[in-house]
Design a protein around this motif. Structure first.
Motif, PDB file in Angstrom:
ATOM      1  N   VAL A   1       0.834  -1.204   0.000  1.00  6.02           N
ATOM      2  CA  VAL A   1       0.000   0.000   0.000  1.00  6.02           C
ATOM      3  C   VAL A   1       0.867   1.252   0.000  1.00  6.02           C
ATOM      4  O   VAL A   1       0.642   2.201  -0.762  1.00  6.02           O
TER       5      VAL A   1
ATOM      6  N   GLN B   1      -7.807   1.252   2.261  1.00  2.81           N
ATOM      7  CA  GLN B   1      -7.038   0.024   2.025  1.00  2.81           C
ATOM      8  C   GLN B   1      -6.657  -0.644   3.342  1.00  2.81           C
ATOM      9  O   GLN B   1      -6.766  -1.871   3.485  1.00  2.81           O
TER      10      GLN B   1
ATOM     11  N   SER C   1      -9.488  -2.560   4.920  1.00  2.00           N
ATOM     12  CA  SER C   1      -9.868  -3.834   4.306  1.00  2.00           C
ATOM     13  C   SER C   1      -9.222  -5.023   5.002  1.00  2.00           C
ATOM     14  O   SER C   1      -9.715  -6.145   4.892  1.00  2.00           O
TER      15      SER C   1
END
Length: 322
Positions: A49, A283, A286
């Protein structure tokens, strides 16, 4: 301009601090982020990420390099050997820095002295999931089944010395049950066997298991947080089941010792900005990675505190290598 003013201006320039013109050029080439586990786990996810965003921010490629093995120690040892020039980092986590210092007495590095712990990147909370074939819908039911068949239930983890390994060992001790540890080479391989019932239990991040729980291919028994998690409000905490278990699988960025403060400050500021971005927040969410801002100094203290917190759990679980 009068001569007196010219002389004063010249003297003022000469008196400017040298640091203004002595900032190191960084990065001057690609930067490597070592991961202590194979692809598929939370550390790998967090690195992937932030790496492309760091590449865009600093104008050099930040490359992810998976170096699994020995409970994260291989990755930490590789980092220790690198020059502290800001071109090699480790996506640090519990395994090499919280657990290994106690679990492996012959460890070849000092978790605090040999590294610069630069930036905190959040924590995921552990949980307890089982395959439906186990036939348990609660922690109490699981304990009853384990007591009825000692040594017959297996729990998988992402490797020896991983947070799932130690959590499972402690739970077994606290519950008075005999469950057998099965180490895997990373969380990805574990999830494949867990979903197919090759192993029955796992103490893994609960949020990443929610799709499987919703589909009925896994059953969520408990979360290892102090309160129920917003993404999983129906899953009780370990404390609700009578066990004082809270597990944070933390993530950060660490460098070899003596990283120049100017590089550390630039990287801390850059990562703080990245972690505030909504895309990053989404992100992280998640996989259930919860981020709170933390200074570099606070992060270094946090790593030291985590060692102290986990040491008695590792010893109690009889997980110290002999």
């Amino acid at each position: 301009m009068p001569a007196s003013l010219t002389r004063r201006a010249t003297l003022g320039l000469l008196a400017m601090p040298a640091v203004v013109v002595a900032q190191p050029a960084w990065p001057t080439r690609s930067v490597r982020i070592i991961i202590s586990f194979p692809p598929g786990g939370s550390s790998d996810f967090v690195a992937r990420v932030v790496a492309p965003q760091l590449s865009e921010m600093f104008g050099q490629q930040f490359v992810v390099d998976n170096r699994p093995g020995a409970g994260g120690m291989l990755a930490a040892e590789a980092l220790k050997r690198e020059a502290p020039d800001g071109h090699t980092f480790l996506l640090s986590n519990n395994a090499p820095f919280t657990i290994a210092p106690t679990m492996f007495p012959r460890i070849t590095y000092d978790a605090m002295r040999d590294f610069s712990h630069v930036a905190y990147l959040g924590s995921t909370y552990g949980g307890f999931v089982v395959h439906p074939n186990v036939g348990a819908r609660s922690v109490a039911e699981l304990i009853a089944k384990a007591k009825a068949a000692p040594g017959r239930l297996n729990y998988g983890s992402s490797g020896v010395g991983s947070i799932g390994h130690i959590t499972g060992a402690n739970f077994g001790l606290m519950a008075g049950i005999d469950i057998v540890h099965v180490p895997y080479r990373g969380a990805g391989a574990l999830r494949i066997d867990l979903s197919s019932g090759v192993v029955g239990l796992a103490f893994e991040g609960i949020v990443t298991s929610l799709p499987a729980i919703a589909a009925g291919s896994l059953v969520g028994l408990a979360v290892a947080s102090d309160t129920r998690l917003p993404p999983a409000p129906a899953i009780p905490t370990f404390r609700e089941a009578g066990f004082d278990i809270e597990v944070k699988n933390w993530h950060g960025l660490s460098a070899p010792a003596n990283l120049p403060p100017a590089i550390s400050a630039r990287l801390q500021a850059g990562l703080a900005e990245i972690c505030r971005r909504q895309t990053t927040i989404d992100q992280f969410a998640s996989i259930g990675n919860f981020y709170d801002p933390m200074s570099g100094e606070a992060f270094a203290r946090f790593v030291g505190d985590q060692i102290a917190i986990w040491r008695p759990m590792i010893i109690a679980a009889d997980a110290v290598e002999r």
